[in-house]
Scaffold this active site. Sequence first.
Site, PDB file in Angstrom:
ATOM      1  N   SER A  74     -11.724  60.645  87.541  1.00 56.35           N
ATOM      2  CA  SER A  74     -13.089  60.874  87.320  1.00 56.35           C
ATOM      3  C   SER A  74     -13.884  59.501  86.793  1.00 56.35           C
ATOM      4  O   SER A  74     -14.983  59.216  86.355  1.00 56.35           O
ATOM      5  CB  SER A  74     -13.486  62.009  86.516  1.00 56.35           C
ATOM      6  N   LYS A  77     -16.655  57.876  88.318  1.00 58.89           N
ATOM      7  CA  LYS A  77     -18.059  57.835  88.145  1.00 58.89           C
ATOM      8  C   LYS A  77     -18.860  57.153  87.370  1.00 58.89           C
ATOM      9  O   LYS A  77     -20.109  57.088  87.288  1.00 58.89           O
ATOM     10  CB  LYS A  77     -18.044  59.452  87.327  1.00 58.89           C
ATOM     11  N   SER A 136     -18.494  65.210  83.065  1.00 56.09           N
ATOM     12  CA  SER A 136     -17.997  64.815  84.188  1.00 56.09           C
ATOM     13  C   SER A 136     -17.975  65.775  85.322  1.00 56.09           C
ATOM     14  O   SER A 136     -16.925  66.171  85.891  1.00 56.09           O
ATOM     15  CB  SER A 136     -16.354  64.463  83.920  1.00 56.09           C
TER      16      SER A 136
END
Length: 438
Positions: A74, A77, A136
């Site tokens: 993640s 992102k 997230s």
Amino acid sequence: MNKKLILKALALTFSLSLFSPLTMASSAETSKSKTETSAQSLPNIVAESAITVDLETGEVIYSKDADSKRYPASTTKLLTGLLLSESKQKTDQLEYTKTAKEQPEYSLNLNYMHNTMQPGDKVLADDIMKGLLLFSGNDTAYVIADNVAGDSKSFSELMNKKAKELGANNSNFITPNGLHDPNHYTTAYDLSLITKAAFANDWERDTMALEKAPITLKNSKIILENRNLTLGKNGNIGGKTGTTNEAGGCLATVYERDGRKIIGVVLKSRQIDNADMTKFNDMDAIMNYSYSANKEIYKSNGESVGTAEVKYKPFVVLGPTKTIAVPVKLTQDVNYYKNDINDEESKITFNGTDSSAWDLLFNKNTKLTYSTRNHNEEVTGTVALSFGDLIKDNLLIYISTIVILAIIITLVLLIKNMAANSRRRKKRSYYNRSNRRR
């Protein structure tokens, strides 16, 4: 005989007393050196790849396998949020999409809204950014991809284009949320460049700095908590976490201590569960090392760093243009952070000069550039050029010139002598003729 032995013993004792302070000083220096080496010992971390970079100068301070391809999870992102900030405003309304609803937890739809979000629902862009960077949310990344590019495939093209613009040339992005795909990868170094760009963006930087934030979904107010568990501690002022089974524990952050900002990335650390602090401990370890790290000497004052090609004419302003290779030496110590990247990529280059070799005889100072990955600085040097070097380089020309001049002078003298003799003969002939007429 006894007196001689006594005198020798006294002399030996005196000599030892003179040298013993030097021995003690040498011992102290060795001890100090060991202490300094110990203070600079590399941190012991679990992460398989890691890097720290001075945000202002771009210098790599610490590196551990930072160019190897790793799954970013993640931390992806950060790039997704950057593309959102460059294409939308905070107050824009984004449409919740079908592909967003299909994403697994952790997602806003499943973890907060109990799967009640529907395609077509409107969500504030700023709330999507908070859901992306704090919680997230996997679904928020697809909301961004679909609203910015139309679909995730087109969005991945934008991601890869942006990555290349930032210099992240060893990365490839497939999914906007970083869920595993074997062709979705980056490196610790590449991710540090993406982190730097994200931190430079006001919207992303301000969002990453939030420990908690309210958002509104379908008229319901939700409080999101930042999953960057050490935010606000030890200098951590913002970043992004990530984890998948394949990626392990991942973390990209910016720290600030005493006004100095350093970017840190750890990839493939241990991640047993969400409470596992291993990647955060790894980050603190490499940051503690980086803030205390001292530069070492890369090249010393007076050390040769190559040669420079300098143009000149043998007779200052006359003659053919020639080039002479002259040694270039440093006039200062050049320091660097010792790590595998800087060891391999550091170099010192001559910037070139418009001055002729004759000018450099009187002003030998010159500018050099120390450079390594993503960083360069000006350093000072000198050209080791002497008058004798120029004489030696043109010895044949100078000898030939002297010979030609000697021949010319000899010829001129001979011609003048011949002319003088001719005039004398004419005068004698004239006097002889005059005497005969008398």
